[in-house]
Design a protein around this motif. Structure first.
Motif, PDB file in Angstrom:
ATOM      1  N   PHE A  44      -8.750 107.235  23.325  1.00 14.01           N
ATOM      2  CA  PHE A  44      -9.159 105.973  22.309  1.00 14.01           C
ATOM      3  C   PHE A  44      -8.577 104.819  22.522  1.00 14.01           C
ATOM      4  CE2 PHE A  44      -9.011 104.510  17.722  1.00 14.01           C
ATOM      5  CZ  PHE A  44     -10.414 104.705  17.426  1.00 14.01           C
ATOM      6  N   LYS A  57     -10.665 101.257  23.225  1.00 17.50           N
ATOM      7  CA  LYS A  57     -10.902 100.303  22.207  1.00 17.50           C
ATOM      8  C   LYS A  57      -9.787  99.156  22.024  1.00 17.50           C
ATOM      9  CE  LYS A  57     -13.612 103.597  20.666  1.00 17.50           C
ATOM     10  NZ  LYS A  57     -15.055 103.642  21.395  1.00 17.50           N
ATOM     11  N   TYR A 115     -11.073  95.563  21.025  1.00 15.05           N
ATOM     12  CA  TYR A 115     -11.516  95.379  19.946  1.00 15.05           C
ATOM     13  C   TYR A 115     -10.256  95.051  19.023  1.00 15.05           C
ATOM     14  CZ  TYR A 115     -15.704  97.411  21.695  1.00 15.05           C
ATOM     15  OH  TYR A 115     -16.651  97.831  22.417  1.00 15.05           O
ATOM     16  N   TRP A 116      -9.361  95.851  19.094  1.00 13.78           N
ATOM     17  CA  TRP A 116      -8.041  95.721  18.383  1.00 13.78           C
ATOM     18  C   TRP A 116      -7.526  94.190  18.397  1.00 13.78           C
ATOM     19  CZ3 TRP A 116      -4.754 100.603  17.024  1.00 13.78           C
ATOM     20  CH2 TRP A 116      -5.484 101.740  16.905  1.00 13.78           C
ATOM     21  N   ILE A 125      -9.496  92.008  16.520  1.00 11.12           N
ATOM     22  CA  ILE A 125      -9.497  92.090  15.135  1.00 11.12           C
ATOM     23  C   ILE A 125      -8.057  91.447  14.586  1.00 11.12           C
ATOM     24  CG2 ILE A 125      -8.973  93.814  13.338  1.00 11.12           C
ATOM     25  CD1 ILE A 125     -11.004  95.684  14.758  1.00 11.12           C
ATOM     26  N   MET A 143      -8.158  88.253  12.356  1.00 13.03           N
ATOM     27  CA  MET A 143      -7.279  88.271  10.966  1.00 13.03           C
ATOM     28  C   MET A 143      -6.402  87.232  10.687  1.00 13.03           C
ATOM     29  SD  MET A 143      -8.858  90.455   9.104  1.00 13.03           S
ATOM     30  CE  MET A 143     -10.356  90.619   9.927  1.00 13.03           C
ATOM     31  N   ILE A 169      -8.293  84.001   9.788  1.00 16.81           N
ATOM     32  CA  ILE A 169      -8.639  84.262   8.274  1.00 16.81           C
ATOM     33  C   ILE A 169      -7.370  83.918   7.537  1.00 16.81           C
ATOM     34  CG2 ILE A 169      -9.584  85.765   6.489  1.00 16.81           C
ATOM     35  CD1 ILE A 169     -11.721  86.850   8.338  1.00 16.81           C
ATOM     36  N   ILE A 203      -7.213  81.136   4.607  1.00 16.01           N
ATOM     37  CA  ILE A 203      -6.980  81.380   3.241  1.00 16.01           C
ATOM     38  C   ILE A 203      -5.682  80.873   2.468  1.00 16.01           C
ATOM     39  CG2 ILE A 203      -7.102  83.309   1.558  1.00 16.01           C
ATOM     40  CD1 ILE A 203      -8.554  85.031   3.311  1.00 16.01           C
ATOM     41  N   VAL A 245      -6.637  90.467   3.962  1.00 16.03           N
ATOM     42  CA  VAL A 245      -6.811  90.467   5.544  1.00 16.03           C
ATOM     43  C   VAL A 245      -6.311  91.839   6.022  1.00 16.03           C
ATOM     44  CG1 VAL A 245      -5.582  89.331   7.485  1.00 16.03           C
ATOM     45  CG2 VAL A 245      -6.735  87.852   5.681  1.00 16.03           C
ATOM     46  N   CYS A 288      -9.195  94.202   5.271  1.00 19.31           N
ATOM     47  CA  CYS A 288     -10.427  94.127   6.081  1.00 19.31           C
ATOM     48  C   CYS A 288      -9.879  94.368   7.495  1.00 19.31           C
ATOM     49  CB  CYS A 288     -10.733  92.552   6.043  1.00 19.31           C
ATOM     50  SG  CYS A 288     -12.142  92.057   6.994  1.00 19.31           S
ATOM     51  N   GLY A 289      -8.844  93.924   8.254  1.00  9.94           N
ATOM     52  CA  GLY A 289      -8.474  94.308   9.519  1.00  9.94           C
ATOM     53  C   GLY A 289      -8.343  96.100   9.755  1.00  9.94           C
ATOM     54  N   LEU A 300     -11.951  97.336   9.817  1.00 14.90           N
ATOM     55  CA  LEU A 300     -12.718  96.753  11.067  1.00 14.90           C
ATOM     56  C   LEU A 300     -12.010  97.816  12.211  1.00 14.90           C
ATOM     57  CD1 LEU A 300     -12.610  93.054  11.006  1.00 14.90           C
ATOM     58  CD2 LEU A 300     -14.441  94.596  11.398  1.00 14.90           C
ATOM     59  N   ILE A 301     -10.681  98.157  12.176  1.00 19.12           N
ATOM     60  CA  ILE A 301     -10.342  98.937  13.451  1.00 19.12           C
ATOM     61  C   ILE A 301     -10.626 100.217  13.013  1.00 19.12           C
ATOM     62  CG2 ILE A 301      -8.038  99.956  13.841  1.00 19.12           C
ATOM     63  CD1 ILE A 301      -6.547  97.130  13.746  1.00 19.12           C
ATOM     64  N   THR A 360     -13.975 100.458  14.573  1.00 17.71           N
ATOM     65  CA  THR A 360     -14.194 100.479  16.059  1.00 17.71           C
ATOM     66  C   THR A 360     -14.635 101.832  16.608  1.00 17.71           C
ATOM     67  OG1 THR A 360     -11.987 100.698  16.343  1.00 17.71           O
ATOM     68  CG2 THR A 360     -12.691  98.433  16.432  1.00 17.71           C
ATOM     69  N   ALA A 361     -14.048 102.888  15.995  1.00 12.69           N
ATOM     70  CA  ALA A 361     -14.344 104.263  16.453  1.00 12.69           C
ATOM     71  C   ALA A 361     -15.900 104.353  16.966  1.00 12.69           C
ATOM     72  CB  ALA A 361     -14.050 105.157  15.684  1.00 12.69           C
TER      73      ALA A 361
END
Lengths: 136, 277
Positions: free
Chosen positions: A7, A11, A14-15, A18, A22, A25, A29, B9, B12-13, B16-17, B20-21
């Motif tokens: 896994f 992936k 993507y981690w 992300i 973050m 963001i 903010i 944040v 949200c992260g 999102l993680i 990803t599955a």
């Protein structure tokens, strides 16, 4: 255990995106300085670019330029040999546009600094309030 | 505020993680992005456009509209910087006293308001923030800039067969001019490529792109369908696509180069086009 490693290996891109997104963001903010917000916006854009480009990858594939492509006839390219060109196209334009929009963002920051003498959000809000109070 | 931001944040992260599955694995050749329109591009690009670099073919031909308006975005960003920042008259923001440097000796004169500026061209006007330039940096950049520009032209012209194209080559050309402005000074760079020239080039780049599309309309095909240009180029329809892409890439390179330079001029000198950084 093994499926967890599989896994993670499948992936991790993507981690990475992300985490970067973050960070961007959070900077937009939580930071009060406009320049830091702009830097956060750029980190965010970089995360999106990383995401798109990583979806283009294919195992055991080369860059999307057909080898010996010039003047060839009857020889057909196989899609598995070349990585997906479409995300590269999209991000190629996005990078240049992000530089141009960064220029506009910095321009606006310069204008704000000229107007209020500060780039800190709370100080700008204070001086707007003071001006509004002075007019009444 | 910061704690709320951090919490939202992180939440949200985390979501999102968790999500990803459902995403395809890294490097999966059968993933959704690689399976709909992209195999067509890879397998047919050379046969349809005679351009081995698929990225260039998709950029300027299959997705020509997208690139046209991206170029327009770059152009309007440069215009926005110009209109927001450019100051034409001397107002109270510019320093009231003027500084002049005597070039042969390096002596700096300070002229009070109302004073007479030195007429000799041995003097150059400078900013209060002026710092002396390094001889090594000046000489090295002067040697290296022609090669950077040559490489930029190569990247534009060879974008059909190797990594490259209008955007990349335009950025390389623009950065060579920015390097010149950084290593010498802003006024010398403006002397090489003035504000008017960069504005006209920036508009001309977008015009070349849109004009190539409009020419296709005049030749009786769809907008940006370069195959219609084959009578003009004197080649068959497939070769005409390749040449049409080259024309468009030149337009993109011109627009991007001058937009970068123009934005730099206005940002570095806060619109006054004096000394700059």
């Amino acid at each position: 255990m093994n499926e967890w490693i599989a896994f993670l290996a499948g992936k991790f891109n993507y981690w990475g995106f992300i985490v970067l997104m973050m960070i961007g963001i959070y900077a937009i903010i939580a930071k009060k300085n406009l320049i830091k917000k702009i830097i956060g916006m750029n980190i965010f854009q970089t995360a999106i670019i990383l995401f798109y480009v990583s979806t283009a990858a294919k195992r055991d594939a080369g860059i999307p330029i057909i080898t010996h492509g010039h003047g060839m006839s009857g020889h057909s390219a196989r899609a598995v040999d070349y990585i997906n060109p479409l995300p590269h196209v999209l991000m190629l334009t996005a990078i240049v546009v992000s530089v141009a929009t960064l220029g506009v963002a910095l321009t606006l920051a310069v204008k704000v600094y000229r107007q209020y003498g500060s780039l800190e959000e709370d100080e700008i809000a204070d001086s707007i309030r003071a001006r509004a109070g002075g007019d009444q | 505020m910061k704690i709320v931001a951090l919490a939202s944040v992180l939440l949200c992260g985390g979501i999102l993680i968790f999500g990803t599955a459902g995403f395809p694995d890294f490097g999966d050749p059968l993933s959704p992005p690689a399976s709909h329109v992209s195999p067509h591009y890879i397998e047919e690009a050379v046969a349809e456009t005679s351009v081995p670099n698929i990225v260039t073919a998709v950029l300027a031909d299959y997705r020509g509209f997208d690139t046209l308006f991206e170029t327009a975005v770059v152009f309007s960003a440069a215009m926005a910087c110009f209109f927001l920042l450019r100051v034409f008259r001397e107002d109270e923001r510019s320093p009231s006293e003027k500084l002049y440097r005597h070039l042969p000796t390096g002596i700096i004169l300070r002229i009070d308001p109302g004073g007479k500026a030195p007429q000799s061209n041995e003097f150059e006007p400078i900013d209060p923030t002026w710092v002396p330039h390094d001889m090594i940096v000046k000489t090295t950049t002067r040697l290296i800039i022609p090669f950077i520009q040559l490489f930029g032209l190569y990247v534009i012209a060879h974008g059909h067969h190797s990594p490259g194209g209008g955007f990349q080559g335009g950025v390389i050309l623009g950065s060579s001019l920015i390097l010149y402005a950084l290593s010498q000074n802003l006024r010398m760079a403006i002397g090489r490529m003035g504000e008017t020239v960069s504005a006209v080039f920036c508009a001309a780049g977008v015009f070349i792109y849109a004009g190539a599309g409009a020419l296709c309309l005049l030749m009786g095909a769809n907008f940006l369908d370069y195959a219609a240009l084959s009578p003009l180029f004197g080649v068959d329809a497939i070769q005409a696509r390749s040449l049409g892409i080259l024309v468009v890439e030149i337009g993109v390179g011109l627009a991007v180069m001058s937009a970068m330079v123009w934005i730099y001029y206005n940002l570095a000198s806060v619109g006054r086009h004096q000394e700059g950084l």
